[in-house]
Design a protein around this motif. Structure first.
Motif, short mmCIF file in Angstrom:
data_model
loop_
_atom_site.label_atom_id
_atom_site.label_comp_id
_atom_site.label_asym_id
_atom_site.label_seq_id
_atom_site.Cartn_x
_atom_site.Cartn_y
_atom_site.Cartn_z
N GLY A 135 -13.44 -5.89 9.77
CA GLY A 135 -13.45 -7.35 9.47
C GLY A 135 -12.18 -8.23 9.07
O GLY A 135 -12.38 -9.36 8.89
N TRP A 136 -11.16 -7.37 9.05
CA TRP A 136 -10.01 -7.82 8.44
C TRP A 136 -8.90 -7.92 9.47
O TRP A 136 -8.83 -7.12 10.29
CB TRP A 136 -9.48 -6.72 7.37
CG TRP A 136 -10.39 -6.62 6.23
CD1 TRP A 136 -11.16 -5.54 6.15
CD2 TRP A 136 -10.86 -7.64 5.13
NE1 TRP A 136 -12.13 -5.67 5.01
CE2 TRP A 136 -11.95 -6.91 4.60
CE3 TRP A 136 -10.47 -8.65 4.94
CZ2 TRP A 136 -12.71 -7.61 3.33
CZ3 TRP A 136 -11.03 -9.52 3.73
CH2 TRP A 136 -12.22 -8.67 3.03
N ASP A 137 -8.19 -9.05 9.47
CA ASP A 137 -7.10 -9.24 10.21
C ASP A 137 -5.68 -9.05 9.74
O ASP A 137 -4.81 -8.66 10.55
CB ASP A 137 -7.12 -10.72 10.81
CG ASP A 137 -8.23 -11.37 11.53
OD1 ASP A 137 -8.84 -10.72 12.38
OD2 ASP A 137 -9.06 -12.22 11.03
N VAL A 138 -5.60 -9.18 8.41
CA VAL A 138 -3.99 -9.08 8.00
C VAL A 138 -4.44 -8.54 6.58
O VAL A 138 -5.43 -8.62 5.81
CB VAL A 138 -3.67 -10.62 7.74
CG1 VAL A 138 -2.21 -10.31 6.71
CG2 VAL A 138 -3.41 -11.43 8.82
N TRP A 139 -3.25 -7.38 6.36
CA TRP A 139 -3.06 -6.82 4.93
C TRP A 139 -1.70 -7.47 4.55
O TRP A 139 -0.69 -7.21 5.03
CB TRP A 139 -3.13 -5.46 4.92
CG TRP A 139 -2.86 -4.75 3.60
CD1 TRP A 139 -2.93 -5.20 2.30
CD2 TRP A 139 -2.56 -3.57 3.56
NE1 TRP A 139 -2.58 -4.33 1.40
CE2 TRP A 139 -2.52 -3.27 2.07
CE3 TRP A 139 -2.49 -2.23 4.19
CZ2 TRP A 139 -2.48 -2.05 1.49
CZ3 TRP A 139 -2.43 -1.14 3.64
CH2 TRP A 139 -2.09 -0.82 2.32
N HIS A 140 -1.70 -8.16 3.49
CA HIS A 140 -0.56 -8.91 3.00
C HIS A 140 -0.01 -8.11 1.74
O HIS A 140 -0.62 -8.03 0.58
CB HIS A 140 -0.89 -10.25 2.61
CG HIS A 140 0.35 -11.25 2.35
ND1 HIS A 140 0.12 -12.54 2.27
CD2 HIS A 140 1.60 -11.01 2.02
CE1 HIS A 140 1.39 -13.17 1.92
NE2 HIS A 140 2.43 -12.22 1.92
N LEU A 141 1.37 -7.51 1.78
CA LEU A 141 1.73 -6.81 0.93
C LEU A 141 2.94 -7.64 -0.01
O LEU A 141 3.73 -8.31 0.41
CB LEU A 141 2.72 -5.63 1.42
CG LEU A 141 1.57 -4.63 2.12
CD1 LEU A 141 2.71 -3.52 2.71
CD2 LEU A 141 0.89 -3.83 1.38
N HIS A 142 2.82 -7.59 -1.39
CA HIS A 142 3.89 -7.99 -2.27
C HIS A 142 4.37 -7.04 -3.12
O HIS A 142 3.74 -6.17 -3.50
CB HIS A 142 3.41 -9.33 -3.25
CG HIS A 142 2.85 -10.38 -2.35
ND1 HIS A 142 3.29 -11.37 -2.23
CD2 HIS A 142 1.61 -10.63 -1.94
CE1 HIS A 142 2.81 -12.48 -1.58
NE2 HIS A 142 1.35 -11.97 -1.38
N TRP A 143 5.91 -6.94 -3.20
CA TRP A 143 6.34 -6.10 -4.24
C TRP A 143 6.21 -4.49 -3.86
O TRP A 143 5.34 -3.80 -4.74
CB TRP A 143 6.12 -6.15 -5.65
CG TRP A 143 6.75 -7.69 -5.93
CD1 TRP A 143 7.92 -8.11 -6.27
CD2 TRP A 143 5.77 -8.89 -6.34
NE1 TRP A 143 7.93 -9.36 -6.56
CE2 TRP A 143 6.92 -9.79 -6.67
CE3 TRP A 143 4.49 -9.09 -6.23
CZ2 TRP A 143 6.39 -11.18 -6.79
CZ3 TRP A 143 4.09 -10.43 -6.73
CH2 TRP A 143 5.09 -11.45 -7.02
N PRO A 144 5.80 -4.24 -2.67
CA PRO A 144 5.62 -2.64 -2.36
C PRO A 144 6.27 -1.67 -3.02
O PRO A 144 5.86 -0.61 -3.17
CB PRO A 144 5.87 -2.59 -0.56
CG PRO A 144 6.78 -3.74 -0.54
CD PRO A 144 6.35 -4.79 -1.56
#
Length: 354
Positions: free
Chosen positions: A40-49
């Motif tokens: 059910g997820w459209d996006v995975w948003h990464l910060h500071w990987p």
């Protein structure tokens, strides 16, 4: 959408961003393998990987952390989830594992469906460093402001009193996590050579290592004008330091973006920042009466001139930050997600693979 991370103790940017997205109707949860499997997820948003690369750990541990992240990104994309990276930095600050870092960025940037840069200069820099990114959507969405409601603003005299500083002093402030690249010992040494006896330097934040804390303390030793608070500050203490400051000085040796600079401007405090990364763009956006640049390593002359500038420059009571409102930033972020989702779908249709 899934977020990594959803929140950080010392980073109000994330809670402000995701709070604004929720107000726009988005469903936002912290990333986990279990949530991803639930669908059910459209996006995975990464910060500071790159954060795992900054930790002083054994090579095997770092290698394992990087491999797990890259495997998780691949799994998410196989499930049709678009992976988006916000470009806060172009690499780790500590440079603990250079060869691992090169491999990590090579592999990660080939597994992205979109990027969000905080400035136009940041977008150009990201594409120059990682040419593969020219093939994915790249939106520019700035850092939002952290301005408090008018009734919540602090009185400078009261803030100085709580900090034990006379209100008639010229107060220079450094605020935030103290890490080697931020140049805090250089700031302290430059300040100590100031002839102005009425000047005060406040250095407030948690050093990343005991050795760095000792270096800052040694640089400040013997000068009663330098006030050190070398620990994590409460939200109230952060606001007191900003309210007391005549100038917020950020002597970073390297920088792309700075949420601390935006936080200071949100408290209507002029800032001194290096002429590096996107700082010239910040100056152009907010105005030269609010943002002053210095070149090279910060020295006493830079600090003396900046104090004079902060005192004498004519500026409005509030920094002009209306264009950095969180509702507008939420809308732009949702637009960036839509672009990345479209890119992901087209790529799967063409190749049938991740």
């Amino acid at each position: 959408m899934l977020a990594s991370p959803l929140a950080l103790v010392d980073q109000p940017y994330l809670s402000s961003l995701y709070g604004a997205l929720v107000e726009r109707g988005a469903r936002v949860e912290h990333y986990s393998g279990r949530r991803l499997r639930g669908g059910g997820w459209d996006v995975w948003h990464l910060h500071w990987p790159e954060q795992f690369l900054n930790r002083p750990q054994r090579v095997g541990v770092v290698l394992g952390n990087g491999a797990r992240l890259l495997w998780s990104v691949g799994r998410a994309r196989r499930r049709g989830v678009a992976v988006v990276w916000t470009v806060h930095n172009l690499g780790s600050h500590e440079r603990n594992h250079p060869w691992l870092e090169r491999a990590f960025w090579f592999l990660l940037t080939r597994r992205l469906d979109g990027i969000i840069a905080l400035t136009e200069g940041g977008r150009r820099a990201a594409r120059e460093r990682f040419p593969r990114l020219v093939h994915v959507p790249a939106a520019v969405v700035p850092l939002g402001h952290f301005r408090k409601p008018v009734e919540a603003k602090l009185d400078r005299v009261d803030a100085c009193r709580r900090l034990g500083v006379a209100a008639d002093r010229q107060v220079v402030c450094f605020l935030g996590l103290i890490r080697p690249y931020k140049g805090v010992p250089t700031l302290v040494r430059a300040f100590r050579d100031l002839a102005e006896e009425r000047a005060v330097l406040l250095v407030a934040g948690r050093p990343s290592t005991p050795g760095l804390a000792r270096e800052v303390e040694a640089a400040a030793a013997g000068d009663p004008r330098v006030h050190l608070v070398l620990r994590r500050l409460s939200d109230e203490e952060i606001e007191d330091h900003l309210a007391a400051a005549d100038l917020v000085a950020l002597p970073y040796r390297e920088v792309l973006n700075s949420s601390t600079a935006v936080h200071a401007l949100s408290a209507d405090r002029p800032v001194l920042v290096p002429a590096k990364g996107a700082m010239a763009e910040l100056q152009e956006s907010i105005g030269g009466e609010w943002v002053r640049l210095f070149s090279g390593d910060l020295d006493t002359g830079d600090l003396e001139q900046a104090l004079d500038w902060a005192r004498r420059s004519e500026r409005s009571r509030e920094a002009p930050l209306d264009h950095l409102s969180w509702p507008a930033i939420a809308d732009a972020t949702l637009g960036a997600y839509d672009q990345a989702i479209g890119h992901r779908r087209r790529r799967r249709e063409r190749s049938g693979g991740p």
